[in-house]
Scaffold this motif. Structure first.
Motif, mmCIF file in Angstrom:
data_model
loop_
_atom_site.group_PDB
_atom_site.id
_atom_site.type_symbol
_atom_site.label_atom_id
_atom_site.label_comp_id
_atom_site.label_asym_id
_atom_site.label_seq_id
_atom_site.Cartn_x
_atom_site.Cartn_y
_atom_site.Cartn_z
ATOM 1 N N GLY A 7 4.470 -9.485 18.272
ATOM 2 C CA GLY A 7 4.116 -8.363 17.406
ATOM 3 C C GLY A 7 4.257 -8.689 15.935
ATOM 4 O O GLY A 7 3.413 -8.328 15.118
ATOM 5 N N GLY A 8 5.331 -9.397 15.592
ATOM 6 C CA GLY A 8 5.545 -9.760 14.200
ATOM 7 C C GLY A 8 4.491 -10.711 13.671
ATOM 8 O O GLY A 8 4.085 -10.636 12.510
ATOM 9 N N VAL A 9 4.018 -11.606 14.502
ATOM 10 C CA VAL A 9 3.004 -12.577 14.079
ATOM 11 C C VAL A 9 1.607 -11.961 14.117
ATOM 12 O O VAL A 9 0.786 -12.211 13.239
ATOM 13 N N ALA A 10 1.329 -11.143 15.104
ATOM 14 C CA ALA A 10 -0.023 -10.614 15.300
ATOM 15 C C ALA A 10 -0.329 -9.372 14.475
ATOM 16 O O ALA A 10 -1.496 -9.065 14.246
ATOM 17 N N ALA A 11 0.684 -8.660 14.020
ATOM 18 C CA ALA A 11 0.439 -7.379 13.348
ATOM 19 C C ALA A 11 -0.422 -7.517 12.103
ATOM 20 O O ALA A 11 -1.367 -6.739 11.905
ATOM 21 N N GLY A 12 -0.142 -8.482 11.256
ATOM 22 C CA GLY A 12 -0.909 -8.643 10.017
ATOM 23 C C GLY A 12 -2.385 -8.931 10.248
ATOM 24 O O GLY A 12 -3.245 -8.208 9.723
ATOM 25 N N PRO A 13 -2.706 -9.949 11.034
ATOM 26 C CA PRO A 13 -4.121 -10.229 11.271
ATOM 27 C C PRO A 13 -4.860 -9.098 12.001
ATOM 28 O O PRO A 13 -6.030 -8.827 11.706
ATOM 29 N N VAL A 14 -4.186 -8.442 12.926
ATOM 30 C CA VAL A 14 -4.830 -7.337 13.649
ATOM 31 C C VAL A 14 -5.114 -6.185 12.690
ATOM 32 O O VAL A 14 -6.203 -5.591 12.714
ATOM 33 N N LEU A 15 -4.156 -5.863 11.838
ATOM 34 C CA LEU A 15 -4.378 -4.800 10.851
ATOM 35 C C LEU A 15 -5.497 -5.187 9.890
ATOM 36 O O LEU A 15 -6.364 -4.363 9.571
ATOM 37 N N GLY A 16 -5.506 -6.444 9.448
ATOM 38 C CA GLY A 16 -6.573 -6.900 8.552
ATOM 39 C C GLY A 16 -7.942 -6.809 9.188
ATOM 40 O O GLY A 16 -8.909 -6.377 8.558
ATOM 41 N N LYS A 17 -8.044 -7.198 10.454
ATOM 42 C CA LYS A 17 -9.331 -7.103 11.158
ATOM 43 C C LYS A 17 -9.745 -5.645 11.330
ATOM 44 O O LYS A 17 -10.925 -5.309 11.208
ATOM 45 N N GLY A 18 -8.769 -4.776 11.616
ATOM 46 C CA GLY A 18 -9.082 -3.348 11.746
ATOM 47 C C GLY A 18 -9.611 -2.768 10.453
ATOM 48 O O GLY A 18 -10.566 -1.989 10.452
ATOM 49 N N ILE A 19 -9.002 -3.159 9.330
ATOM 50 C CA ILE A 19 -9.480 -2.690 8.028
ATOM 51 C C ILE A 19 -10.871 -3.248 7.745
ATOM 52 O O ILE A 19 -11.743 -2.543 7.240
ATOM 53 N N GLU A 20 -11.075 -4.507 8.101
ATOM 54 C CA GLU A 20 -12.380 -5.125 7.891
ATOM 55 C C GLU A 20 -13.468 -4.400 8.688
ATOM 56 O O GLU A 20 -14.568 -4.162 8.192
ATOM 57 N N LEU A 21 -13.162 -4.037 9.928
ATOM 58 C CA LEU A 21 -14.159 -3.380 10.779
ATOM 59 C C LEU A 21 -14.345 -1.899 10.443
ATOM 60 O O LEU A 21 -15.465 -1.391 10.457
ATOM 61 N N ALA A 22 -13.243 -1.201 10.169
ATOM 62 C CA ALA A 22 -13.321 0.247 9.982
ATOM 63 C C ALA A 22 -13.447 0.661 8.527
ATOM 64 O O ALA A 22 -13.818 1.799 8.242
ATOM 65 N N GLY A 23 -13.121 -0.210 7.605
ATOM 66 C CA GLY A 23 -13.198 0.132 6.189
ATOM 67 C C GLY A 23 -11.844 0.556 5.646
ATOM 68 O O GLY A 23 -10.925 0.906 6.386
ATOM 69 N N VAL A 24 -11.748 0.539 4.328
ATOM 70 C CA VAL A 24 -10.492 0.840 3.654
ATOM 71 C C VAL A 24 -10.059 2.289 3.881
ATOM 72 O O VAL A 24 -8.870 2.591 3.910
ATOM 73 N N ASP A 25 -11.008 3.177 4.052
ATOM 74 C CA ASP A 25 -10.671 4.586 4.250
ATOM 75 C C ASP A 25 -9.910 4.826 5.548
ATOM 76 O O ASP A 25 -9.253 5.856 5.696
#
Length: 84
Positions: free
Chosen positions: A36-54
């Motif tokens: 979780g500690g290693v994967a959280a950052g990239p997963v959140l970044g990909k989610g922001i990339e796909l869904a947008g900053v909003d």
């Protein structure tokens, strides 16, 4: 780096608080914390990339809700006395 909020102190506390049968689960807890500690950052970044900053507030609220649900479950599961 990948330990998230799970530290050596937490592990020591859990090892003393857990029954012998529950201690075997500490290894799984450590592994999940590391992943979780290693994967959280990239997963959140990909989610922001796909869904947008909003969508950032929603993307941050989802794991928070999951942690609150897990905390509630752990409190109820480890409560001594009759279940309500």
């Amino acid at each position: 780096m990948g330990w998230a909020a799970f530290s050596d102190f937490d592990e020591t506390y859990l090892a003393h608080a857990a029954t012998p049968g529950q201690r075997a689960h500490l290894t799984a807890l450590e592994a999940a914390s590391m992943i979780g500690g290693v994967a959280a950052g990239p997963v959140l970044g990909k989610g922001i990339e796909l869904a947008g900053v909003d969508a950032v507030p929603v993307l941050l609220a989802l794991p928070t809700a999951g942690c609150l649900a897990a905390t509630w479950w752990l409190i109820r599961a480890t409560r001594e006395g009759p279940s309500s």
